[in-house]
Each structure stands twice: as C-alpha cells, then as structure tokens.
Design a protein around this motif. Sequence first.
Motif, PDB file in Angstrom:
ATOM      1  N   LEU A   1     -37.728 -30.782  -2.675  1.00  0.00           N
ATOM      2  CA  LEU A   1     -38.951 -30.659  -3.458  1.00  0.00           C
ATOM      3  C   LEU A   1     -38.746 -31.169  -4.871  1.00  0.00           C
ATOM      4  O   LEU A   1     -37.815 -30.767  -5.565  1.00  0.00           O
ATOM      5  CB  LEU A   1     -39.427 -29.213  -3.507  1.00  0.00           C
ATOM      6  CG  LEU A   1     -40.752 -29.058  -4.266  1.00  0.00           C
ATOM      7  CD1 LEU A   1     -41.937 -29.538  -3.439  1.00  0.00           C
ATOM      8  CD2 LEU A   1     -40.981 -27.620  -4.688  1.00  0.00           C
ATOM      9  N   TYR A   2     -39.629 -32.069  -5.268  1.00  0.00           N
ATOM     10  CA  TYR A   2     -39.661 -32.545  -6.643  1.00  0.00           C
ATOM     11  C   TYR A   2     -40.844 -31.886  -7.330  1.00  0.00           C
ATOM     12  O   TYR A   2     -41.970 -31.894  -6.804  1.00  0.00           O
ATOM     13  CB  TYR A   2     -39.837 -34.072  -6.691  1.00  0.00           C
ATOM     14  CG  TYR A   2     -40.227 -34.558  -8.071  1.00  0.00           C
ATOM     15  CD1 TYR A   2     -39.257 -34.919  -8.993  1.00  0.00           C
ATOM     16  CD2 TYR A   2     -41.565 -34.596  -8.467  1.00  0.00           C
ATOM     17  CE1 TYR A   2     -39.602 -35.316 -10.271  1.00  0.00           C
ATOM     18  CE2 TYR A   2     -41.919 -34.990  -9.747  1.00  0.00           C
ATOM     19  CZ  TYR A   2     -40.931 -35.344 -10.639  1.00  0.00           C
ATOM     20  OH  TYR A   2     -41.290 -35.726 -11.913  1.00  0.00           O
ATOM     21  N   ILE A   3     -40.629 -31.329  -8.494  1.00  0.00           N
ATOM     22  CA  ILE A   3     -41.752 -30.752  -9.249  1.00  0.00           C
ATOM     23  C   ILE A   3     -41.447 -30.829 -10.743  1.00  0.00           C
ATOM     24  O   ILE A   3     -40.282 -30.726 -11.153  1.00  0.00           O
ATOM     25  CB  ILE A   3     -42.038 -29.291  -8.799  1.00  0.00           C
ATOM     26  CG1 ILE A   3     -43.344 -28.793  -9.416  1.00  0.00           C
ATOM     27  CG2 ILE A   3     -40.876 -28.354  -9.114  1.00  0.00           C
ATOM     28  CD1 ILE A   3     -43.890 -27.544  -8.778  1.00  0.00           C
ATOM     29  N   SER A   4     -42.486 -31.051 -11.540  1.00  0.00           N
ATOM     30  CA  SER A   4     -42.252 -31.024 -12.986  1.00  0.00           C
ATOM     31  C   SER A   4     -42.187 -29.567 -13.434  1.00  0.00           C
ATOM     32  O   SER A   4     -42.798 -28.687 -12.816  1.00  0.00           O
ATOM     33  CB  SER A   4     -43.388 -31.735 -13.711  1.00  0.00           C
ATOM     34  OG  SER A   4     -44.579 -30.993 -13.571  1.00  0.00           O
TER      35      SER A   4
ATOM     36  N   GLN B   1     -37.151 -29.070 -20.434  1.00  0.00           N
ATOM     37  CA  GLN B   1     -37.398 -28.660 -21.823  1.00  0.00           C
ATOM     38  C   GLN B   1     -38.768 -27.991 -21.948  1.00  0.00           C
ATOM     39  O   GLN B   1     -39.010 -27.224 -22.872  1.00  0.00           O
ATOM     40  CB  GLN B   1     -37.296 -29.843 -22.799  1.00  0.00           C
ATOM     41  CG  GLN B   1     -38.452 -30.825 -22.813  1.00  0.00           C
ATOM     42  CD  GLN B   1     -38.343 -31.900 -21.731  1.00  0.00           C
ATOM     43  OE1 GLN B   1     -37.404 -31.894 -20.944  1.00  0.00           O
ATOM     44  NE2 GLN B   1     -39.304 -32.804 -21.680  1.00  0.00           N
ATOM     45  N   PHE B   2     -39.634 -28.271 -20.977  1.00  0.00           N
ATOM     46  CA  PHE B   2     -40.959 -27.645 -20.990  1.00  0.00           C
ATOM     47  C   PHE B   2     -40.874 -26.116 -20.862  1.00  0.00           C
ATOM     48  O   PHE B   2     -41.801 -25.401 -21.253  1.00  0.00           O
ATOM     49  CB  PHE B   2     -41.820 -28.224 -19.859  1.00  0.00           C
ATOM     50  CG  PHE B   2     -43.237 -27.753 -19.895  1.00  0.00           C
ATOM     51  CD1 PHE B   2     -44.160 -28.359 -20.726  1.00  0.00           C
ATOM     52  CD2 PHE B   2     -43.643 -26.671 -19.114  1.00  0.00           C
ATOM     53  CE1 PHE B   2     -45.469 -27.900 -20.778  1.00  0.00           C
ATOM     54  CE2 PHE B   2     -44.953 -26.205 -19.164  1.00  0.00           C
ATOM     55  CZ  PHE B   2     -45.865 -26.830 -19.995  1.00  0.00           C
TER      56      PHE B   2
ATOM     57  N   ASP C   1     -35.177 -33.728 -21.872  1.00  0.00           N
ATOM     58  CA  ASP C   1     -35.129 -34.736 -22.938  1.00  0.00           C
ATOM     59  C   ASP C   1     -33.939 -34.527 -23.869  1.00  0.00           C
ATOM     60  O   ASP C   1     -33.687 -35.347 -24.729  1.00  0.00           O
ATOM     61  CB  ASP C   1     -36.458 -34.792 -23.710  1.00  0.00           C
ATOM     62  CG  ASP C   1     -36.720 -33.540 -24.519  1.00  0.00           C
ATOM     63  OD1 ASP C   1     -35.990 -32.525 -24.341  1.00  0.00           O
ATOM     64  OD2 ASP C   1     -37.654 -33.542 -25.338  1.00  0.00           O
ATOM     65  N   LYS C   2     -33.231 -33.409 -23.722  1.00  0.00           N
ATOM     66  CA  LYS C   2     -32.002 -33.253 -24.501  1.00  0.00           C
ATOM     67  C   LYS C   2     -30.886 -32.607 -23.703  1.00  0.00           C
ATOM     68  O   LYS C   2     -31.121 -32.034 -22.646  1.00  0.00           O
ATOM     69  CB  LYS C   2     -32.201 -32.425 -25.774  1.00  0.00           C
ATOM     70  CG  LYS C   2     -33.482 -31.713 -25.998  1.00  0.00           C
ATOM     71  CD  LYS C   2     -33.443 -30.955 -27.307  1.00  0.00           C
ATOM     72  CE  LYS C   2     -34.802 -30.870 -27.992  1.00  0.00           C
ATOM     73  NZ  LYS C   2     -35.946 -30.714 -27.124  1.00  0.00           N
TER      74      LYS C   2
END
Length: 340
Positions: free
Chosen positions: A72-75, A111-112, A142-143
């Motif tokens: 499963l890919y999820i943001s 990071q969200f 992102d970091k």
Amino acid sequence: ESQLNPNYSFENFLEGDSNRLARSAGLAVAAKPGGTSFNPLLIFGGVGLGKTHLAHAIGVDIKDKYPEKTVLYISAEKFTQQYIDAVKKNNRNDFIHFYQIIDVLIIDDVQFLSGKTGTQDVFFHIFNHLHQNGKQVVLTSDKAPVDMQDIEQRLLSRFKWGLSAELQNPDFETRVSILRNKLYRDGVEMPEDIIEYVAKNIKSNVRELEGAIISLIAQSSFNKKEITIDLARTIVEKFVKNTKREVSIDYIQKVVSDYFQMDIDTLQSKTRKRHIVQARQLAMFFAKKLTKASLASIGSQIGKRDHATVLHACKTVDNLSSTDKQFRKYVEDITKKLSV
Ligand code: ADP
Ligand code: MG
C-alpha cells in the motif's frame, strides 16, 4: 487498490551520483521486502527530487515480484485524514487492523505528521506491529530524521532504525539523461543543444526540469513554431525566475532556523549565545549572497541590526568557513537546503 503508479518504475528512475544510494537501497528492499536491514527505508530530499517516484518504484517492483503481497502506498496527509475519519466514526480499531495486515507499507511525506500527535501515536503502533512481523516499511520525507521537528522522539528513533538515504540534486549528466529518457518515452524529438541548454539551466528540481521541457513542447506545437534556443531561453527564464523569487530573506531565516532547530524569534533575538549568534550570522551571510537586498535592509529584517553588523557577520562567516571545519559544514548544508 494499492494506489501505485506503474509509470513510476525503477526503469524510469534514471541513476546518477545524486540518487545512487537511495535507488540501490530501494532495489534491495524490493528484492527482499522486510528481509533487509533497510527497515524502515527512509528516503529524504528536497522538492521535486524523486521521492514519490522512488517510493512508487519500490512498490511497483514488489508487486511485480511478489504478486501475493499486499502493498500500500499512501501519503501521510491521506493517512492522517483517514485516521481522523476513523476516529469520528468510532472505527479506530478497524483502521489499525487494516494497516497491521499489510506486507509493505509506503508512506509518502511523513513530515506532514509534524505536530499531529494522535496520528503519530497510531502510526507508532502500526509501525511496531509491522516491524515485529518482518513487514517492510518505506517512508519519504523532505528532511533527514535529525532535522525533523515536532515528531515524537520514539517515532524518530524508529525512523533511524533502518536506512536513511538522501536524494540530492542531480548533476548535469543525470539531468540530461532524465530529459532524454522522458522525450524518448513521449516520442518527441528535440535537438541535443536544446536538451543541454535546459539541463544546464534548471539545476535544483527534476519536476521543474521536466516542466520546462513539457512547456517547450507545448509552446512549439500550439504555435507551430520550431523548437529553437530562443524559445528554450524564454521558457527556462520563466522557470528560473519563479524559483529565484522563492529565495527571500524570510525564507533564508526559516531554512537557517530550521537547520539549527530554533524558531525565527530566537534567531533574531538579542542573545549573545554563541550558536544563536552564529545562526544569525549565517542568515545574514546567505541573505547578502542570495538576494539583492542592501546590508541595511538585511539588518533591519534580521532582528533590527544595522548595516555594520551585517557586514561583520558576512566577514565572520567567510573567516570561519575557511578555518573551522564544523562551520564549513553548516555553510555547505544550508547552501544545499537553499538549493543554490
Ligand atoms: P518529490 O516527491 O521528491 O517531490 P517526485 O518523485 O514527484 O519528487 O519527482 C518529480 C518528477 O521528477 C517526477 O515526474 C519524477 O518522475 C521525476 N524524477 C525525479 N527523479 C528522477 C530520476 N532520477 N529519473 C527520472 N525521473 C525523475
Ligand atoms: Mg513527493
């Protein structure tokens, strides 16, 4: 179902020095999901450098090799939204259960989760369960974990268990190959000097690199114009200008204060604590280097200092970066973060 985009494959992810480690680690994970020490595999890097693409590629490749595995890919954003909905509907346990039976969980842009303690908590439990059962977790951010803010310590320490691999700005050769590959796949021909012109001028973001080529193709076909260097120049200028506009003094202060994990108020404060003074001097140095603002204007924006202070800061940074190894690393790291 798995939310994977088959176009984001390894094959289409061109290799270069900037991504070799992350790409190889991704391939290793895809060959043996859950069976390497890269668990979790955390891919980090700036905007448009291929995190999402690589995350999908890992999933796509696993699905190919192990069709029976659930991937499963999820943001992280969507994951958070789902969790909030589940809590509202009293389905928290179902939510947890759903994620605990996945074989390969890929969460994009973790990071969200900053500051979202409820979601971090539920993710912590899901993570532990998956990890203990030899399931694979892939994360992007992102970091690097050390630079993440407002993420619980226990979760950060999990992030560091496996491998953190950075995606850096691709070098010129890699940028050219990315463009050639894209044009080839789209069946578009373009003169080599134009490809090189675009690759030479758009340096810090693959998405923009592709964007420039796409607008170039569109412009030439809509206007029935030949693709010339002049047309390329106009389009590239638009992209480069847009990127440059982002480097404001505010943005520099944000990047520098994030880097030292302090807030902007601290950076601007009157304190003489060494590390804060240094952070402030670095912000002034980069403002001088990257903006057209005068010393006086930089000073007034960075904690109401005068132009002499800014001048002194710039000299200090110059001196320290040639004599102090640690300090030089600060300058290099921040330069990278500002993508210049
Ligand atoms: P991020 O998630 O880091 O912001 P993306 O994965 O969305 O970046 O990548 C932006 C665009 O650049 C996508 O279209 C992706 O396919 C492309 N891209 C990035 N790196 C590469 C690469 N090494 N080879 C080919 N395409 C790439
Ligand atoms: Mg992304």
